[in-house]
Design an enzyme around this catalytic site. Structure first.
Site, PDB file in Angstrom:
ATOM      1  CG  ASP A   1      -0.272  -0.411   2.432  1.00  0.00           C
ATOM      2  OD1 ASP A   1       0.940  -0.314   2.861  1.00  0.00           O
ATOM      3  OD2 ASP A   1      -1.142  -1.111   3.298  1.00  0.00           O
TER       4      ASP A   1
ATOM      5  CG  ASP B   1      -9.345  -1.326  11.968  1.00  0.00           C
ATOM      6  OD1 ASP B   1      -8.120  -2.086  11.545  1.00  0.00           O
ATOM      7  OD2 ASP B   1      -9.435  -0.614  11.483  1.00  0.00           O
TER       8      ASP B   1
ATOM      9  CG  HIS C   1      -6.288  -2.212   8.670  1.00  0.00           C
ATOM     10  ND1 HIS C   1      -6.549  -1.148   9.755  1.00  0.00           N
ATOM     11  CD2 HIS C   1      -4.949  -2.087   8.392  1.00  0.00           C
ATOM     12  CE1 HIS C   1      -5.346  -0.488  10.026  1.00  0.00           C
ATOM     13  NE2 HIS C   1      -4.529  -1.145   9.316  1.00  0.00           N
TER      14      HIS C   1
ATOM     15  CD  GLU D   1      -9.090   1.272   7.660  1.00  0.00           C
ATOM     16  OE1 GLU D   1      -9.001   0.350   8.593  1.00  0.00           O
ATOM     17  OE2 GLU D   1      -8.483   2.211   7.610  1.00  0.00           O
TER      18      GLU D   1
END
Length: 263
Positions: free
Chosen positions: A67, A136, A138, A143
């Site tokens: 990313d 979270d 990811h 996400e």
């Protein structure tokens, strides 16, 4: 999914680096998927040591990073292009022509995403994908709620992700709100996956993605569907797991299986 629990960050980094080095030795022209963030820094430092002291050869590998922030040029100190050069590429004999890192500072990011996917396919697919995990759940910047069939694309970042990454910027308002990321589907196509995680702050999400149900609300649970996934944790990150006795037994007795079936 194989779970390897180590004593601390240093041992986690050594073991994960050796797993990567093992794959490079086995296939000199391996295609690696690489991650950024705090967690893999120690792993990359250990790979650099293995390269310098043991002659690990990076000259034929091809790498694709997961990313990049939209809007940051490659030389920006908070870009993942910059991170990879500082933490790995500048210190090993990798061929710059074989390095692929998503570009976020371009006129047509969506067109770039299609191109990036095409380059992965042209290279023959990813042999080993290295991952970290967000609080979270990811992986990459996929996400919660990301489709398990998703491909490389532009993704809006959650507030929690922006807050976590604010420590790398002067002000939270400086953190980009969008990123280019490989999709969950792209990640799952890797022949092997290696996820590393450390620290007590990751313990809850580690337990959920390894031992909880598969759900797009925790994208790392998609790794339960992988053909070959290994997770390397330190004691703190593993502290909420319920089946540690089994994971440790597998780790300590894996050599018995390897003797019977080979590599």
């Amino acid at each position: 999914m194989e779970v390897i629990i180590t004593s601390d960050y240093e041992e986690m980094s050594r073991i994960s680096a050796e797993l990567i080095a093992q794959e490079i030795r086995y296939k000199h022209d391996i295609v690696l998927g690489l991650a950024t963030g705090d967690t893999p820094v120690g792993t990359y430092q250990e790979l650099i040591r293995i390269h310098k002291e043991e002659g690990l050869d990076f000259s034929k590998i091809t790498s694709f990073n997961l990313d990049e922030y939209v809007g940051l040029p490659p030389l920006h100190p908070n870009s993942y292009n910059y991170f990879m050069k500082e933490n790995l590429f500048n210190h090993v004999n990798v061929n710059p022509a074989n390095i692929y890192v998503p570009q976020g500072h371009i006129e047509d990011p969506e067109h770039f995403c299609f191109w990036y996917e095409a380059q992965i396919q042209k290279a023959g697919g990813i042999d080993l994908q290295v991952l970290g995990i967000g609080r979270d759940g990811h992986i990459g910047f996929n996400e919660p709620g990301s489709s398990f069939a998703s491909r490389t694309r532009i993704k809006a970042l959650y507030k929690e992700t922006i807050e976590d990454n604010a420590r790398f910027f002067s002000h939270q308002d400086d953190v980009p709100r969008f990123a280019v990321t490989m999709g969950v589907g792209t990640i799952l196509e890797a022949r092997k996956i290696l996820l590393i995680a450390n620290g007590e702050k990751k313990a809850d999400i580690v337990a959920e993605f390894i031992e909880g149900p598969v759900t797009s609300q925790i994208t790392a649970t998609a790794l339960q569907l992988s053909k070959s996934a290994t997770v390397v944790l330190d004691q703190e990150a593993a502290s909420k797991l319920k089946r540690t006795e089994y994971y440790n037994w597998v780790r300590d007795n894996k050599h018995l299986v390897q003797k019977k079936v080979g590599r």
